[in-house]
Design a protein around this motif. Structure first.
Motif, PDB file in Angstrom:
ATOM      1  N   THR A  71       0.834  -1.202   0.000  1.00 26.74           N
ATOM      2  CA  THR A  71       0.000   0.000   0.000  1.00 26.74           C
ATOM      3  C   THR A  71       0.867   1.251   0.000  1.00 26.74           C
ATOM      4  O   THR A  71       0.599   2.206  -0.729  1.00 26.74           O
ATOM      5  CB  THR A  71      -0.942   0.005   1.225  1.00 26.74           C
ATOM      6  OG1 THR A  71      -1.747  -1.171   1.178  1.00 26.74           O
ATOM      7  CG2 THR A  71      -1.834   1.228   1.243  1.00 26.74           C
ATOM      8  N   GLN A  72       1.926   1.248   0.803  1.00 27.47           N
ATOM      9  CA  GLN A  72       2.835   2.395   0.848  1.00 27.47           C
ATOM     10  C   GLN A  72       3.526   2.576  -0.494  1.00 27.47           C
ATOM     11  O   GLN A  72       3.679   3.704  -0.981  1.00 27.47           O
ATOM     12  CB  GLN A  72       3.865   2.203   1.960  1.00 27.47           C
ATOM     13  CG  GLN A  72       3.287   2.318   3.354  1.00 27.47           C
ATOM     14  CD  GLN A  72       4.257   1.849   4.427  1.00 27.47           C
ATOM     15  OE1 GLN A  72       5.327   1.331   4.138  1.00 27.47           O
ATOM     16  NE2 GLN A  72       3.865   2.026   5.685  1.00 27.47           N
ATOM     17  N   LEU A  73       3.948   1.477  -1.097  1.00 27.15           N
ATOM     18  CA  LEU A  73       4.614   1.544  -2.399  1.00 27.15           C
ATOM     19  C   LEU A  73       3.650   2.095  -3.456  1.00 27.15           C
ATOM     20  O   LEU A  73       4.005   2.981  -4.235  1.00 27.15           O
ATOM     21  CB  LEU A  73       5.120   0.165  -2.822  1.00 27.15           C
ATOM     22  CG  LEU A  73       5.795   0.065  -4.185  1.00 27.15           C
ATOM     23  CD1 LEU A  73       7.026   0.974  -4.233  1.00 27.15           C
ATOM     24  CD2 LEU A  73       6.192  -1.364  -4.465  1.00 27.15           C
ATOM     25  N   GLN A  74       2.426   1.590  -3.446  1.00 25.72           N
ATOM     26  CA  GLN A  74       1.431   2.055  -4.405  1.00 25.72           C
ATOM     27  C   GLN A  74       1.153   3.543  -4.205  1.00 25.72           C
ATOM     28  O   GLN A  74       1.066   4.304  -5.161  1.00 25.72           O
ATOM     29  CB  GLN A  74       0.144   1.243  -4.244  1.00 25.72           C
ATOM     30  CG  GLN A  74      -0.897   1.547  -5.297  1.00 25.72           C
ATOM     31  CD  GLN A  74      -2.112   0.661  -5.145  1.00 25.72           C
ATOM     32  OE1 GLN A  74      -2.442   0.238  -4.046  1.00 25.72           O
ATOM     33  NE2 GLN A  74      -2.781   0.384  -6.247  1.00 25.72           N
ATOM     34  N   SER A  75       1.046   3.970  -2.960  1.00 23.47           N
ATOM     35  CA  SER A  75       0.805   5.373  -2.642  1.00 23.47           C
ATOM     36  C   SER A  75       1.970   6.240  -3.143  1.00 23.47           C
ATOM     37  O   SER A  75       1.768   7.298  -3.720  1.00 23.47           O
ATOM     38  CB  SER A  75       0.621   5.545  -1.138  1.00 23.47           C
ATOM     39  OG  SER A  75       0.442   6.883  -0.800  1.00 23.47           O
ATOM     40  N   SER A  76       3.192   5.783  -2.922  1.00 25.28           N
ATOM     41  CA  SER A  76       4.374   6.517  -3.393  1.00 25.28           C
ATOM     42  C   SER A  76       4.387   6.627  -4.911  1.00 25.28           C
ATOM     43  O   SER A  76       4.703   7.678  -5.462  1.00 25.28           O
ATOM     44  CB  SER A  76       5.660   5.817  -2.930  1.00 25.28           C
ATOM     45  OG  SER A  76       5.769   5.875  -1.544  1.00 25.28           O
ATOM     46  N   LEU A  77       4.041   5.529  -5.584  1.00 27.32           N
ATOM     47  CA  LEU A  77       4.013   5.541  -7.038  1.00 27.32           C
ATOM     48  C   LEU A  77       2.955   6.514  -7.560  1.00 27.32           C
ATOM     49  O   LEU A  77       3.183   7.214  -8.549  1.00 27.32           O
ATOM     50  CB  LEU A  77       3.762   4.141  -7.587  1.00 27.32           C
ATOM     51  CG  LEU A  77       4.914   3.138  -7.396  1.00 27.32           C
ATOM     52  CD1 LEU A  77       4.472   1.751  -7.808  1.00 27.32           C
ATOM     53  CD2 LEU A  77       6.133   3.562  -8.195  1.00 27.32           C
ATOM     54  N   LEU A  78       1.798   6.537  -6.898  1.00 29.99           N
ATOM     55  CA  LEU A  78       0.736   7.476  -7.314  1.00 29.99           C
ATOM     56  C   LEU A  78       1.183   8.915  -7.135  1.00 29.99           C
ATOM     57  O   LEU A  78       0.941   9.756  -8.005  1.00 29.99           O
ATOM     58  CB  LEU A  78      -0.547   7.207  -6.530  1.00 29.99           C
ATOM     59  CG  LEU A  78      -1.342   5.989  -6.921  1.00 29.99           C
ATOM     60  CD1 LEU A  78      -2.502   5.754  -5.950  1.00 29.99           C
ATOM     61  CD2 LEU A  78      -1.892   6.150  -8.334  1.00 29.99           C
ATOM     62  N   LYS A  79       1.836   9.208  -6.005  1.00 24.39           N
ATOM     63  CA  LYS A  79       2.299  10.578  -5.742  1.00 24.39           C
ATOM     64  C   LYS A  79       3.339  10.983  -6.789  1.00 24.39           C
ATOM     65  O   LYS A  79       3.352  12.091  -7.291  1.00 24.39           O
ATOM     66  CB  LYS A  79       2.892  10.682  -4.335  1.00 24.39           C
ATOM     67  CG  LYS A  79       1.847  10.663  -3.252  1.00 24.39           C
ATOM     68  CD  LYS A  79       2.483  10.711  -1.885  1.00 24.39           C
ATOM     69  CE  LYS A  79       1.431  10.561  -0.795  1.00 24.39           C
ATOM     70  NZ  LYS A  79       2.012  10.461   0.536  1.00 24.39           N
ATOM     71  N   THR A  80       4.230  10.038  -7.114  1.00 20.30           N
ATOM     72  CA  THR A  80       5.280  10.313  -8.101  1.00 20.30           C
ATOM     73  C   THR A  80       4.676  10.555  -9.469  1.00 20.30           C
ATOM     74  O   THR A  80       5.084  11.480 -10.176  1.00 20.30           O
ATOM     75  CB  THR A  80       6.274   9.121  -8.169  1.00 20.30           C
ATOM     76  OG1 THR A  80       6.810   8.903  -6.870  1.00 20.30           O
ATOM     77  CG2 THR A  80       7.399   9.388  -9.136  1.00 20.30           C
ATOM     78  N   SER A  81       3.697   9.765  -9.847  1.00 18.90           N
ATOM     79  CA  SER A  81       3.085   9.935 -11.176  1.00 18.90           C
ATOM     80  C   SER A  81       2.243  11.198 -11.269  1.00 18.90           C
ATOM     81  O   SER A  81       2.038  11.714 -12.357  1.00 18.90           O
ATOM     82  CB  SER A  81       2.247   8.703 -11.529  1.00 18.90           C
ATOM     83  OG  SER A  81       1.109   8.617 -10.704  1.00 18.90           O
TER      84      SER A  81
END
Length: 83
Positions: A71-81
């Protein structure tokens, strides 16, 4: 001794109960050992139940940790994109 109705389970049909309720194997062993501990192997059965419970807890903690990390990884990826 009747293998389908061991004395240490009294009149409870333990196998039928576990199958009917679709209790997973490890959880079924916990129920089995806790239920019979006074009538069969005493403290040894409680330690067996504890072992299975400890394994389930460790697995659940790992699953939670893995889920949180994903979940943290997915959240980080969304913020980056979105940047």
């Amino acid at each position: 001794m009747d293998i389908n109705a061991p004395r240490h389970y009294g009149d409870t049909k333990m196998m039928e109960l576990l199958i009917e309720k679709q209790i997973p194997w490890a959880e079924g062993n916990i129920i089995k050992y806790v239920y019979r501990w006074r009538a069969k192997d005493g403290l040894k059965d409680l330690y067996k139940a504890k072992h299975y419970l400890d394994v389930l807890i460790a697995r659940a903690e790992l699953d939670v940790s893995t889920t949180n990390t994903a979940t943290q990884l997915q959240s980080s990826l969304l913020k980056t994109s979105q940047s």
